[in-house]
Design an enzyme around this catalytic site. Structure first.
Site, PDB file in Angstrom:
ATOM      1  N   HIS A 124       0.951  -1.276   0.112  1.00 37.54           N
ATOM      2  CA  HIS A 124       0.038  -0.010  -0.042  1.00 37.54           C
ATOM      3  C   HIS A 124       0.827   1.244  -0.107  1.00 37.54           C
ATOM      4  O   HIS A 124       2.169   1.107   0.404  1.00 37.54           O
ATOM      5  CB  HIS A 124      -0.951  -0.100   1.285  1.00 37.54           C
ATOM      6  N   ASP A 201       3.008  -4.549   8.238  1.00 40.02           N
ATOM      7  CA  ASP A 201       1.600  -3.959   8.069  1.00 40.02           C
ATOM      8  C   ASP A 201       0.483  -4.999   7.941  1.00 40.02           C
ATOM      9  O   ASP A 201       0.229  -5.535   7.298  1.00 40.02           O
ATOM     10  CB  ASP A 201       1.847  -3.110   6.732  1.00 40.02           C
ATOM     11  N   GLN A 204      -4.685  -5.439   6.804  1.00 34.78           N
ATOM     12  CA  GLN A 204      -5.651  -6.264   6.279  1.00 34.78           C
ATOM     13  C   GLN A 204      -5.669  -7.639   6.806  1.00 34.78           C
ATOM     14  O   GLN A 204      -6.288  -8.470   6.000  1.00 34.78           O
ATOM     15  CB  GLN A 204      -5.517  -6.203   4.565  1.00 34.78           C
TER      16      GLN A 204
END
Length: 407
Positions: A124, A201, A204
């Protein structure tokens, strides 16, 4: 799927009872943000009606109960991800701020000219741009793990990227644009063989997959409340105590200090060193309700239900004329991205919206992925535990209608 009761789950989300364009809302944009159960909504109302006050500074009753409720969230998060210490849990605005804190407070002191940072081809923008900014400032270099056409990272190429100049690795647990689940534990182990810390990260992943940061041995771990059925404006940065203690504060202001004079400021201990100013208090408090909600259902039950739904939806959509799936990794979570020959994704999204079906179209803040596939963007169907096979069937009908209109 055990005791997973989809109708009971759906009843907890008031927004699912509304209509859009005269049709029952079907919401497949959960990768962007999830809806909130009434338990979280009631918690937000209760905060403002019963305890609204600033935290960590007041001796009066409302400040005390607000502070206590905020710190309950820190304890809940510690247990939820199995961090070793509560003070390793930094409450932030979200994943983006969490990544920026590491890029700034670890990157600036410990990464210098010609040093190297490894990220992946499926990141992202929020896990690309902060590192690019650091590279521009410090003269360090970005190295990118390549990805195959299925949307899987090349682990052999990843191993070959390391050198004595590698200072940090940062990559996504689950791709927001492809749904790929990366082999996180293996990738962390590879980095640690080179004595390089890793930032994950997990924006999600946190709502779909049970996480144990100690078992993963993650050095930093970031996620957002609003993607896990909680409020917007709150997130988490987990960091190992040793690393966080080495890092300077991200911002200056109230709460991150122990003592201030015009000559010198002494910074506060962890975690408050990284929590300057008044936070989004009600969001921080009500992240507790979101975690409780997920844990009451159980992440294993959620994952089993969502995996079954993902398989069903993928099989259904595969018969659409001209469809091409973008991201066909062997291990995926809750995302179906696709294009249809000769039709712009935006046009499909608009026609689906007329039928009350919310999908995401575009590059999903992952433009390098789209460049690799040579496309402007995709239609993304991102699933949550409150979606149903009946909604997938309606999507199928709506998509066939859209394709027929646009061909």
């Amino acid at each position: 799927m055990g005791n997973f009761d989809i109708q009971k789950v759906r009843a907890d989300f008031p927004i699912l009872r509304r209509e859009v364009n005269g049709k029952p809302l079907i919401y497949f944009d959960n990768g962007a943000t999830t809806h909130k159960p009434k338990q979280v909504i009631d918690g937000i109302v209760d905060y403002y009606a019963q305890m609204n006050s600033n935290i960590h500074r007041g001796v009066h009753y409302l400040s005390q109960i607000s502070t206590d409720a905020f710190e309950v969230t820190r304890r809940k998060v510690r247990a939820f991800i199995n961090a070793k210490h509560e003070h390793e849990i930094i409450i932030t605005k979200g994943t983006t701020e969490s990544i920026n804190i590491v890029a700034s407070c670890y990157g600036r002191p410990f990464i210098g000219e010609d040093d190297e940072i490894i990220i992946s081809a499926m990141e992202h923008h929020s896990n690309i741009v902060p590192w690019q900014m650091l590279c521009d400032e410090k003269g360090c270099k970005l190295r990118v793990i390549p990805m195959n056409d299925k949307g899987e990272l090349d682990i052999d190429a990843y191993k070959a990227l390391f050198s004595e100049r590698t200072k940090i690795v940062s990559f996504t647990y689950v791709s927001n644009a492809l749904g790929t689940i990366n082999p996180v534990k293996e990738m962390i182990e590879i980095a640690h063989r080179h004595h390089v810390p890793v930032l994950i990260d997990a924006a999600q992943a946190i709502q779909h997959i049970a996480v144990d940061v100690q078992e993963l041995d993650a050095d930093f771990f970031a996620f957002s409340g609003h993607k896990m059925y909680g409020p917007t404006g709150v997130g988490v940065l987990y960091g190992k105590e040793e690393l966080l203690n080495k890092m300077p504060p991200y911002q200056g202001g109230g709460d991150m200090i122990r003592d201030v004079t015009f000559e010198k400021t002494t910074y506060n201990d962890l975690p408050f060193k990284f929590e300057a100013g008044t936070p989004n208090i009600e969001a921080g408090i009500c992240l507790t309700q979101a975690i409780d909600y997920i844990q009451d259902i159980g992440l294993d039950a959620i994952k089993a239900y969502e995996d079954d739904l993902l398989g069903y939806a993928t099989e259904k959509l595969a018969v659409i004329e001209g469809i091409r799936f973008i991201g066909t990794a062997a291990h995926k979570s809750s995302v179906i991205s696709f294009v249809v020959d000769g039709i712009h994704p935006y046009d499909i999204g608009v026609i689906l919206d007329k039928q009350g079906i919310a999908v995401r179209t575009g590059h999903h803040c992952a433009q390098p992925i789209m460049s690799q596939y040579g496309i402007p963007g995709t239609v993304r169907v991102s699933l949550a535990m409150y979606n149903t096979k009946e909604e997938v069937d309606t999507l199928m009908v709506g998509l066939e209608r859209a394709v027929a209109m646009l061909k």
